[in-house]
Design a protein around this motif. Structure first.
Motif, PDB file in Angstrom:
ATOM      1  N   ILE A 136       0.867  -1.176   0.000  1.00 35.13           N
ATOM      2  CA  ILE A 136       0.000   0.000   0.000  1.00 35.13           C
ATOM      3  C   ILE A 136       0.906   1.230   0.000  1.00 35.13           C
ATOM      4  CG2 ILE A 136      -1.757   1.290   1.262  1.00 35.13           C
ATOM      5  CD1 ILE A 136      -2.704  -1.377   2.430  1.00 35.13           C
ATOM      6  N   LYS A 137       0.783   2.055  -1.022  1.00 35.30           N
ATOM      7  CA  LYS A 137       1.684   3.203  -1.140  1.00 35.30           C
ATOM      8  C   LYS A 137       0.879   4.480  -1.339  1.00 35.30           C
ATOM      9  CE  LYS A 137       2.445   3.077  -6.139  1.00 35.30           C
ATOM     10  NZ  LYS A 137       3.388   3.594  -7.121  1.00 35.30           N
ATOM     11  N   GLY A 138       1.457   5.590  -0.856  1.00 41.14           N
ATOM     12  CA  GLY A 138       0.764   6.868  -0.987  1.00 41.14           C
ATOM     13  C   GLY A 138       1.618   8.006  -0.467  1.00 41.14           C
ATOM     14  N   ASP A 139       1.223   9.217  -0.799  1.00 40.83           N
ATOM     15  CA  ASP A 139       1.957  10.406  -0.385  1.00 40.83           C
ATOM     16  C   ASP A 139       1.776  10.658   1.117  1.00 40.83           C
ATOM     17  OD1 ASP A 139       2.906  10.886  -2.928  1.00 40.83           O
ATOM     18  OD2 ASP A 139       1.224  12.189  -3.482  1.00 40.83           O
ATOM     19  N   ASN A 143       5.509   6.901  -1.829  1.00 37.40           N
ATOM     20  CA  ASN A 143       5.851   6.563  -3.213  1.00 37.40           C
ATOM     21  C   ASN A 143       7.343   6.810  -3.430  1.00 37.40           C
ATOM     22  OD1 ASN A 143       3.119   6.020  -4.322  1.00 37.40           O
ATOM     23  ND2 ASN A 143       2.777   8.156  -3.760  1.00 37.40           N
ATOM     24  N   LYS A 144       8.152   5.787  -3.195  1.00 38.91           N
ATOM     25  CA  LYS A 144       9.597   5.944  -3.318  1.00 38.91           C
ATOM     26  C   LYS A 144      10.133   4.933  -4.333  1.00 38.91           C
ATOM     27  CE  LYS A 144      12.090   7.468  -0.108  1.00 38.91           C
ATOM     28  NZ  LYS A 144      12.982   7.684   1.070  1.00 38.91           N
ATOM     29  N   SER A 158      -2.239   1.663  -4.891  1.00 42.90           N
ATOM     30  CA  SER A 158      -1.848   3.063  -4.813  1.00 42.90           C
ATOM     31  C   SER A 158      -3.015   3.907  -4.297  1.00 42.90           C
ATOM     32  CB  SER A 158      -1.415   3.576  -6.191  1.00 42.90           C
ATOM     33  OG  SER A 158      -1.294   4.980  -6.185  1.00 42.90           O
ATOM     34  N   LEU A 159      -2.779   4.694  -3.251  1.00 45.71           N
ATOM     35  CA  LEU A 159      -3.833   5.555  -2.725  1.00 45.71           C
ATOM     36  C   LEU A 159      -4.155   6.681  -3.699  1.00 45.71           C
ATOM     37  CD1 LEU A 159      -2.942   5.759   1.084  1.00 45.71           C
ATOM     38  CD2 LEU A 159      -4.411   4.138  -0.133  1.00 45.71           C
TER      39      LEU A 159
END
Length: 516
Positions: A52-55, A194-195, A212-213
């Protein structure tokens, strides 16, 4: 031996994080439970990895808290659940070794038979096999042996905020990827910003799922709106004005841009705003996180009398600390006036004046979010002379508080042979203000003294030499009471490596000469 793993209990960390962020609202995470990618991860035996990825500020941590709650409620007795929350602001939980400590601790706590893999490390002769430079190697061996154990139950493993793991992250990612593809009874969830470097090392394939959020903006924005609905209904100064509440909700919806952290910070400010000023404040508030931090800093600078400087002293100290500070440690290290620094309630008042950058729980200070620390680290008001000078101030204040506090039998035990595990700190604890200093004083000196030349503090008859000559034994006693004697070994090694001098030999010789 299980107790040796417990530098922190992830269950306590989860509870603290939820309380620090104002509580977990069920409606804010329910959407992911119905999401096709989450359900595929949960139900498909071949799908064993979910990223789960997001800013920053998008609610990743609270989302994982909700998933953990859901898995806990529905997991069977034949299932294990272990998790860990990385936080870059706390040295105890910002490294890969700590992650494995937490995961292994929870797995063995739920399935005690797995402790046999832990005991093997002690059988090989290691008294503290998971401390020091070989800690990662020993723990990764234990972890892999546990996952290979034929008696291991079906297992969920969850790691939050991989981007906040600052030490051995590549090794941790390799271990996660390898185990996800090797052990069919183990399912992973990890989260991060997000890297690209994290994405490259995760090497996602068809059996691994990326959520992705940003690509699920509709769901995230609706969750933020439900969070806003709940918090607006609790605003004390407009609680009886439903029309104003509706207007406030609409303006917050429009400006939040699907960012939980932005909404939480603005709503916290609105708690103290009179009803007739609420709409004007909302008009003034910028709609992005970075400008909002700028506004919060401007408000700090506009405080009355000497409060802006007091806040600067606190924020600069807390920003450079290696772990969250107790309020008494904040007072001892931040150069506040003595009439403030020695009074816990007075220090807390200054902390509460620091915008919404900090929060206090159980008399300990925490950043509201990692992005707040990153903002302050680059702020010229907080560090006008530069970061190095503040490191030196913390070092110098540490020597002062230790020299003032440390003494023989500081806890008044009068029982030299007692085990440290039997010791309970007195109330009040004489080491409450000095605990951080005992553990990290030399790190701040070395962070200040980054050039090859040696500062006067490290020379013969300098401040370090004088402190160790007078307080070496008392300092070791304090480290023992803090259950951190091994940290003293690390500190001395750092000094030896820097100066190419055997401090162990030098100060033990002084001790022998003085006592015999």
């Amino acid at each position: 031996c299980l107790q040796d793993l417990r530098t922190t209990d992830p269950r306590d960390d989860k509870k603290r994080i939820e309380e620090t962020k104002g509580g977990l609202l069920d409606d804010s995470y329910r959407w992911i439970l119905e999401h096709s990618e989450f359900q595929q991860w949960r139900d498909d035996k071949q799908s064993r990895f979910l990223w789960i990825k997001g800013d920053p500020g998008k609610g990743k941590t609270m989302l994982l808290c909700g998933i953990i709650n859901e898995l806990s409620r529905k997991k069977e007795t034949t299932t294990l659940l272990a998790y860990f929350f990385c936080q870059a602001t706390d040295e105890r939980i910002n490294n890969a070794t700590a992650v494995l400590r937490g995961l292994v601790y929870l797995l063995i706590d739920q399935q005690p038979s797995l402790a046999a893999h832990l005991r093997k490390q002690y059988d090989h002769g290691g008294e503290k096999p998971f401390d020091g430079v070989n800690g990662w190697a020993a723990l990764s061996t234990v972890f892999e042996n546990i996952l290979q154990d034929p008696g291991l139950k079906n297992t969920y493993l969850i790691i939050d905020a991989l981007d906040e793991c600052e030490i051995r992250l590549p090794q941790l990612l390799n271990l996660v990827v390898q185990s996800a593809s090797t052990f069919p009874r183990v399912k992973w969830i990890v989260s991060s910003r997000n890297k690209p470097d994290i994405e490259a090392r995760l090497r996602l394939d068809n059996a691994q799922i990326r959520l992705s959020l940003e690509l699920n903006e509709k769901h995230v924005s609706r969750a933020v709106e439900m969070f806003i609905d709940f918090k607006v209904s609790k605003l004390p100064l407009i609680i009886d004005d439903s029309a104003l509440q509706e207007t406030v909700r609409g303006q917050l919806y429009a400006k939040a841009s699907g960012t939980f952290l932005w909404a939480a910070l603005v709503l916290k400010e609105l708690e103290l705003v009179e009803s007739w000023d609420v709409l004007e404040v909302l008009q003034e508030v910028p709609s992005e996180l970075e400008p909002l931090y700028d506004r919060m800093m401007q408000q700090v600078q506009q405080l009355q009398r000497k409060d802006p400087e007091f806040c600067r002293l606190v924020l600069s100290t807390v920003t450079l600390a290696y772990r969250p500070l107790h309020l008494l440690e904040v007072g001892a290290l931040s150069s506040l006036p003595e009439k403030i620094s020695n009074n816990l309630d007075h220090v807390k008042k200054i902390v509460n004046k620091c915008g919404s950058f900090l929060t206090v729980r159980e008399d300990r200070t925490y950043f509201i979010h990692q992005s707040a620390k990153e903002f302050l680290s680059a702020d010229k008001f907080i560090f006008p002379p530069g970061i190095e000078d503040v490191h030196y101030t913390i070092f110098s204040r540490s020597l002062q508080v230790m020299s003032r506090t440390l003494r023989r039998d500081v806890y008044g035990l009068s029982a030299p042979g007692i085990s440290v595990d039997q010791v309970k700190p007195p109330d009040p604890d004489p080491l409450a203000a000095a605990g951080y200093s005992c553990l990290y004083w030399i790190d701040h000196l070395l962070d200040y003294n980054t050039k090859e030349s040696t500062s006067n503090d490290l020379k013969d008859s300098g401040s370090v030499d004088n402190f160790l000559r007078e307080n070496y034994l008392y300092w070791l006693e304090a480290l023992t009471l803090l259950k951190s004697l091994s940290t003293g070994v690390v500190i001395i090694r750092k000094l030896e490596n820097r100066l190419q001098v055997s401090f162990f030999l030098r100060y033990f010789t002084i001790l022998l000469r003085n006592h015999y």
